[in-house]
Scaffold this active site. Sequence first.
Site, PDB file in Angstrom:
ATOM      1  CB  SER A   1      -0.884   0.008   1.250  1.00  0.00           C
ATOM      2  OG  SER A   1      -1.426   1.299   1.455  1.00  0.00           O
TER       3      SER A   1
ATOM      4  CE1 TYR B   1      -6.002   4.922  -2.003  1.00  0.00           C
ATOM      5  CE2 TYR B   1      -4.464   4.708  -0.189  1.00  0.00           C
ATOM      6  CZ  TYR B   1      -5.638   4.348  -0.811  1.00  0.00           C
ATOM      7  OH  TYR B   1      -6.454   3.413  -0.234  1.00  0.00           O
TER       8      TYR B   1
ATOM      9  CB  THR C   1      -6.266   2.755  -5.053  1.00  0.00           C
ATOM     10  OG1 THR C   1      -5.634   1.485  -4.894  1.00  0.00           O
ATOM     11  CG2 THR C   1      -7.584   2.746  -4.295  1.00  0.00           C
TER      12      THR C   1
ATOM     13  CE  LYS D   1      -7.722  -2.610  -3.916  1.00  0.00           C
ATOM     14  NZ  LYS D   1      -8.304  -1.641  -3.003  1.00  0.00           N
TER      15      LYS D   1
ATOM     16  CG  HIS E   1     -11.367   0.893  -0.555  1.00  0.00           C
ATOM     17  ND1 HIS E   1     -10.545   1.519  -1.455  1.00  0.00           N
ATOM     18  CD2 HIS E   1     -10.687   0.917   0.625  1.00  0.00           C
ATOM     19  CE1 HIS E   1      -9.425   1.916  -0.846  1.00  0.00           C
ATOM     20  NE2 HIS E   1      -9.495   1.544   0.426  1.00  0.00           N
TER      21      HIS E   1
END
Length: 402
Positions: free
Chosen positions: A164, A187, A213, A277, A301
């Site tokens: 992540s 992100y 994402t 995603k 999510h």
Amino acid sequence: MTPRPTHAPPPQASTPTSRPIPAQRRASAALADGPDRPCKAKPQPAPPWVDPASNRECDLEIVNLQDLEQDAKRILSPRRYSFIEPVGDGVSYRENLRAFEAHPILPRRLRGIKAIDLRTQLLGQALPFPIITCPMGSHGRFHVEAENATARGTGAAGTLYVSSGAANQTMEDIAGATSGPKWFQIYMNRDMEINRWLCKRAREAGYTAIVFTVDALGASQSDAYVRHGRYTPPDLTIGNHDPKRGGRGDFRDQKRDITFEDIRFLREESGLPVVVKGLTHPDDVDKAIGAGAAAVWISNHGGRQIDGVPASLTLLEAAAKRVAGRVPVIFDSGVRRGIDVFKAIALGADVVAVGRPVLWGLINGGAGGVKTVYEHIVRELKEAMLLAGRANVKDITRDSVG
Ligand code: FNR
């Protein structure tokens, strides 16, 4: 409190629901005495926490993955656990679980199956089974070894770890912790120079794809997390953030006006395939592929961004039909059983990603816990395939479920 999912019987409140591997496999000293289950202990960082993260390290004997949630909630304080809870009233979270019940498996018999073959390919990468770890942020809240333990456990299981962008450790550290394949999730930052820098670092650290994402655009958090004052333990930072570059590296710096153009940007800057995603609408899937997505990831999510949307599984089939085999389809949200993996593949997924159960494994047993979560779900998937008369992943076709 989040209502219990509808498809798992509630465990007895005072009984630990999964057991550690028996005594001879345990360290003799420094047991991390968690709720009823002795485990090896990892050193706690100073200062000594009144509200500690888990320091447990052991393989688990798992009856079912859902049980681990209960145990995780007994190991961590409600304050630490609140980060995992779903948003709003938890409607989409429960829907994610319930939706699997709407698709009964339709077994075929007398097929003379001698062995089950779970091997699959994903963007040129051979995987031993079609299950991977979802990107999830802030594992330092949950375990003293943070992402390093999750990545190590996933690698020990032999599958893909998606790191992540909101991890507490650096992507370089995490890359070094796993022996398996790895992707980096981003992100996007408002500062495009930071995005360039992250892409370059990911490539140099050996990540083989960027996961973009697109369904989380700010601080969407559970009511429990807000009630606990949006608690972040003071020792935790965003691992990939460099304060010299400005900003905080968290959602406050996030680029919110993302578009399909950003897929091209990430592809060009990283030189890596870009996996998008958080898609659910077939038209968005189409546009993402048109903009160069190498794979699409159907997800809501895990009910952790906007509540009130349908279950990811409910939207999977239409999205996968629109993909029509052009790129791989990855699916997540609500996967708790081997039969859930089976159903998602029947409805169009090539690979299925697991979120919270991996964190529950981390909290209950560190890297060993994560590895045994995989062993358990893979065993369940194999049993489901044998009993449903499907010898390999390609055999799990649409007519395998109702
Ligand atoms: C997430 N998820 C997530 N997704 C992502 O792309 N980047 C992230 O940093 C995070 N962080 C995160 C933290 C926590 C605590 C959770 C539970 C989830 C979402 C995750 O990738 C996945 O979509 C869901 O977790 C899947 O649902 P299940 O399997 O948890 O039901």
